[in-house]
Design a protein around this motif. Structure first.
Motif, short mmCIF file in Angstrom:
data_model
loop_
_atom_site.label_atom_id
_atom_site.label_comp_id
_atom_site.label_asym_id
_atom_site.label_seq_id
_atom_site.Cartn_x
_atom_site.Cartn_y
_atom_site.Cartn_z
N ALA A 18 -6.10 13.25 -17.59
CA ALA A 18 -5.06 12.73 -16.71
C ALA A 18 -3.85 12.59 -17.57
CB ALA A 18 -5.63 11.40 -16.26
N ALA A 19 -3.68 12.48 -18.76
CA ALA A 19 -2.58 12.00 -19.50
C ALA A 19 -2.00 13.55 -19.69
CB ALA A 19 -2.95 11.81 -21.05
N ARG A 20 -2.49 14.68 -19.65
CA ARG A 20 -2.02 16.13 -19.83
C ARG A 20 -1.41 16.32 -18.48
NH1 ARG A 20 -7.13 18.24 -22.33
NH2 ARG A 20 -6.75 18.32 -24.40
N GLU A 21 -2.03 15.89 -17.33
CA GLU A 21 -1.43 15.91 -16.03
C GLU A 21 -0.38 15.30 -15.67
OE1 GLU A 21 -2.74 14.75 -11.40
OE2 GLU A 21 -4.53 15.80 -12.77
N GLN A 22 -0.31 13.88 -16.34
CA GLN A 22 1.04 13.36 -15.97
C GLN A 22 2.20 13.78 -16.96
OE1 GLN A 22 0.43 11.26 -13.62
NE2 GLN A 22 0.83 9.36 -14.44
N LEU A 23 1.83 14.32 -18.16
CA LEU A 23 2.90 14.98 -18.83
C LEU A 23 3.47 16.21 -18.27
CD1 LEU A 23 1.58 14.66 -22.59
CD2 LEU A 23 3.58 13.71 -21.64
N SER A 24 2.47 16.86 -17.31
CA SER A 24 3.10 18.07 -16.86
C SER A 24 3.82 17.65 -15.55
CB SER A 24 1.80 18.84 -16.13
OG SER A 24 1.24 19.49 -17.43
N LYS A 25 3.64 16.55 -14.83
CA LYS A 25 4.28 16.02 -13.76
C LYS A 25 5.76 15.55 -14.40
CE LYS A 25 0.71 14.30 -11.10
NZ LYS A 25 -0.30 13.22 -10.77
N VAL A 26 5.82 14.81 -15.47
CA VAL A 26 6.95 14.49 -16.20
C VAL A 26 8.06 15.61 -16.09
CG1 VAL A 26 7.96 13.27 -18.31
CG2 VAL A 26 5.95 12.26 -17.15
N PHE A 27 7.47 16.49 -16.98
CA PHE A 27 8.27 17.86 -17.21
C PHE A 27 8.88 18.37 -15.79
CE2 PHE A 27 6.62 17.12 -21.63
CZ PHE A 27 7.76 17.28 -22.38
N ALA A 28 8.08 18.56 -14.98
CA ALA A 28 8.45 19.21 -13.55
C ALA A 28 9.53 18.15 -13.23
CB ALA A 28 7.30 19.16 -12.74
N THR A 29 9.44 16.75 -13.30
CA THR A 29 10.28 15.84 -12.49
C THR A 29 11.65 16.08 -13.36
OG1 THR A 29 8.48 14.15 -11.98
CG2 THR A 29 10.68 13.36 -12.20
#
Length: 109
Positions: A18-29
């Protein structure tokens, strides 16, 4: 905006994915290529400063995104509060974005 982003984990932590997923979302954002360094706290090559955080911890420029100091030298789970004040196992996208933009969300830069 160039920052050193690190994910501190314990390999058996249930919140790592879930932390990796959050980081991926952040960079996309923020429109950047997702790049971070991942540290297993128990690995021989992990720097000493990461061994003091619970899993998962996200550091930006070696600073905890939640503005917390290090915890201890033992394995422990990390929890975060969301906008409603509830506990969750990973930080919000907004908190990570704020850290990358120079604010940890607590009024301190």
């Amino acid at each position: 905006m160039t920052h050193k982003v690190e994910l501190v984990i314990d390999k058996d932590c249930p919140n790592v994915a879930a932390a990796r997923e959050q980081l991926s979302k952040v960079f996309a954002t923020i429109g950047e290529v997702p790049v971070w360094t991942e540290w297993d706290r128990e690995a021989d090559g992990a720097p000493s400063y990461v061994k003091q955080y619970g899993s998962p911890t996200i550091l930006v420029d070696e600073q905890d995104i939640d503005g917390q100091g290090s915890e201890s030298d033992s394995n422990c789970c990390r929890v975060y509060t969301n906008a409603d004040g509830r506990f969750q196992g990973v930080p919000t996208v907004e908190k990570i974005v704020a850290a990358l933009q120079g604010s940890n969300g607590s009024g301190r830069s």
